[in-house]
Design a protein around this motif. Structure first.
Motif, PDB file in Angstrom:
ATOM      1  N   GLN A  55     -43.139 -43.216 -28.045  1.00  0.00           N
ATOM      2  CA  GLN A  55     -41.887 -43.566 -28.712  1.00  0.00           C
ATOM      3  C   GLN A  55     -41.098 -44.619 -27.917  1.00  0.00           C
ATOM      4  OE1 GLN A  55     -39.676 -40.164 -30.107  1.00  0.00           O
ATOM      5  NE2 GLN A  55     -41.527 -39.101 -30.731  1.00  0.00           N
ATOM      6  N   ILE A  56     -41.754 -45.724 -27.634  1.00  0.00           N
ATOM      7  CA  ILE A  56     -41.132 -46.808 -26.880  1.00  0.00           C
ATOM      8  C   ILE A  56     -40.172 -47.569 -27.796  1.00  0.00           C
ATOM      9  CG2 ILE A  56     -41.521 -48.933 -25.571  1.00  0.00           C
ATOM     10  CD1 ILE A  56     -44.423 -47.871 -25.058  1.00  0.00           C
TER      11      ILE A  56
ATOM     12  N   CYS B 127     -38.476 -44.658 -23.326  1.00  0.00           N
ATOM     13  CA  CYS B 127     -39.734 -44.028 -23.736  1.00  0.00           C
ATOM     14  C   CYS B 127     -39.703 -42.582 -23.288  1.00  0.00           C
ATOM     15  CB  CYS B 127     -40.929 -44.762 -23.141  1.00  0.00           C
ATOM     16  SG  CYS B 127     -41.097 -44.564 -21.363  1.00  0.00           S
ATOM     17  N   GLN B 128     -40.787 -41.874 -23.577  1.00  0.00           N
ATOM     18  CA  GLN B 128     -40.850 -40.484 -23.145  1.00  0.00           C
ATOM     19  C   GLN B 128     -42.254 -40.073 -22.777  1.00  0.00           C
ATOM     20  OE1 GLN B 128     -39.160 -38.795 -26.738  1.00  0.00           O
ATOM     21  NE2 GLN B 128     -41.073 -37.723 -27.166  1.00  0.00           N
ATOM     22  N   GLY B 129     -42.290 -39.050 -21.922  1.00  0.00           N
ATOM     23  CA  GLY B 129     -43.522 -38.379 -21.542  1.00  0.00           C
ATOM     24  C   GLY B 129     -43.374 -36.908 -21.863  1.00  0.00           C
TER      25      GLY B 129
ATOM     26  N   PHE C 106     -37.865 -40.523 -20.343  1.00  0.00           N
ATOM     27  CA  PHE C 106     -37.344 -39.189 -20.620  1.00  0.00           C
ATOM     28  C   PHE C 106     -38.445 -38.181 -20.916  1.00  0.00           C
ATOM     29  CE2 PHE C 106     -33.623 -41.662 -22.112  1.00  0.00           C
ATOM     30  CZ  PHE C 106     -32.573 -40.896 -21.642  1.00  0.00           C
ATOM     31  N   GLN C 107     -38.101 -36.888 -20.776  1.00  0.00           N
ATOM     32  CA  GLN C 107     -38.802 -35.834 -21.480  1.00  0.00           C
ATOM     33  C   GLN C 107     -38.127 -35.735 -22.850  1.00  0.00           C
ATOM     34  OE1 GLN C 107     -40.074 -32.117 -19.771  1.00  0.00           O
ATOM     35  NE2 GLN C 107     -39.465 -32.852 -17.730  1.00  0.00           N
ATOM     36  N   PRO C 108     -38.812 -35.174 -23.854  1.00  0.00           N
ATOM     37  CA  PRO C 108     -38.261 -35.192 -25.219  1.00  0.00           C
ATOM     38  C   PRO C 108     -36.866 -34.566 -25.364  1.00  0.00           C
ATOM     39  CG  PRO C 108     -40.582 -34.640 -25.296  1.00  0.00           C
ATOM     40  CD  PRO C 108     -40.195 -34.665 -23.839  1.00  0.00           C
ATOM     41  N   GLU C 109     -36.618 -33.405 -24.759  1.00  0.00           N
ATOM     42  CA  GLU C 109     -35.332 -32.738 -24.968  1.00  0.00           C
ATOM     43  C   GLU C 109     -34.149 -33.512 -24.378  1.00  0.00           C
ATOM     44  OE1 GLU C 109     -33.563 -28.380 -24.163  1.00  0.00           O
ATOM     45  OE2 GLU C 109     -35.434 -28.513 -25.302  1.00  0.00           O
ATOM     46  N   PRO C 110     -34.221 -33.961 -23.118  1.00  0.00           N
ATOM     47  CA  PRO C 110     -33.115 -34.782 -22.610  1.00  0.00           C
ATOM     48  C   PRO C 110     -32.942 -36.079 -23.405  1.00  0.00           C
ATOM     49  CG  PRO C 110     -34.501 -34.064 -20.793  1.00  0.00           C
ATOM     50  CD  PRO C 110     -35.181 -33.647 -22.064  1.00  0.00           C
ATOM     51  N   ARG C 111     -34.033 -36.625 -23.903  1.00  0.00           N
ATOM     52  CA  ARG C 111     -33.915 -37.854 -24.704  1.00  0.00           C
ATOM     53  C   ARG C 111     -33.104 -37.584 -25.963  1.00  0.00           C
ATOM     54  NH1 ARG C 111     -38.627 -42.063 -26.664  1.00  0.00           N
ATOM     55  NH2 ARG C 111     -37.191 -43.583 -27.590  1.00  0.00           N
ATOM     56  N   ARG C 112     -33.394 -36.480 -26.640  1.00  0.00           N
ATOM     57  CA  ARG C 112     -32.623 -36.128 -27.839  1.00  0.00           C
ATOM     58  C   ARG C 112     -31.159 -35.873 -27.479  1.00  0.00           C
ATOM     59  NH1 ARG C 112     -37.360 -33.463 -29.105  1.00  0.00           N
ATOM     60  NH2 ARG C 112     -36.619 -31.524 -28.194  1.00  0.00           N
TER      61      ARG C 112
END
Length: 119
Positions: free
Chosen positions: A22-23, A42-44, A93-99
């Motif tokens: 998700q860049i 982006c995320q990992g 980011f990791q997905p949750e902090p990104r959201r």
């Protein structure tokens, strides 16, 4: 401007090398209050992948175009690592902090460009 595009492309290569997802590039050049000209977000999927993506970005930019970041932070828990290239900030980011932080929403008046995931 071409220098920015070269750095952005090299950062994206570093992200994709470690399967970052998700860049999104955020073009902030027309926003006076922005602290940078571009964000690359982006995320990992795990702390280990987030750290690996950030390492890959730093290594790729140094090896390919000889550019080192001014600073970076977030490796301690690898929920959100930011790499500062002065006028370009990379956010991994990791997905949750990104959201939760929703940088894309915060800067939605900027030009956002999403890249397809590379498998």
């Amino acid at each position: 401007m071409e220098e920015n595009q070269n750095l952005i492309q090299t950062i994206i290569e570093g992200i994709q090398e470690k399967k970052g997802k998700q860049i999104v590039t955020v073009d902030l050049t027309n926003i006076d209050s922005a602290s940078a000209q571009y964000f690359i977000i982006c995320q990992g999927g795990s702390p280990a992948q987030v750290a690996a993506i950030a390492d890959s970005v730093r290594e790729t930019t140094l090896e390919k175009i000889g550019v080192k970041p001014f600073n970076y932070d977030g490796y301690k828990n690898s929920q959100w690592i930011v790499i500062d290239y002065g006028h370009i900030y990379v956010h991994v980011f990791q997905p949750e902090p990104r959201r939760f932080y929703n940088l894309e929403g915060l800067w939605n008046d900027a030009k956002l460009s999403a890249l397809p995931d590379v498998e």
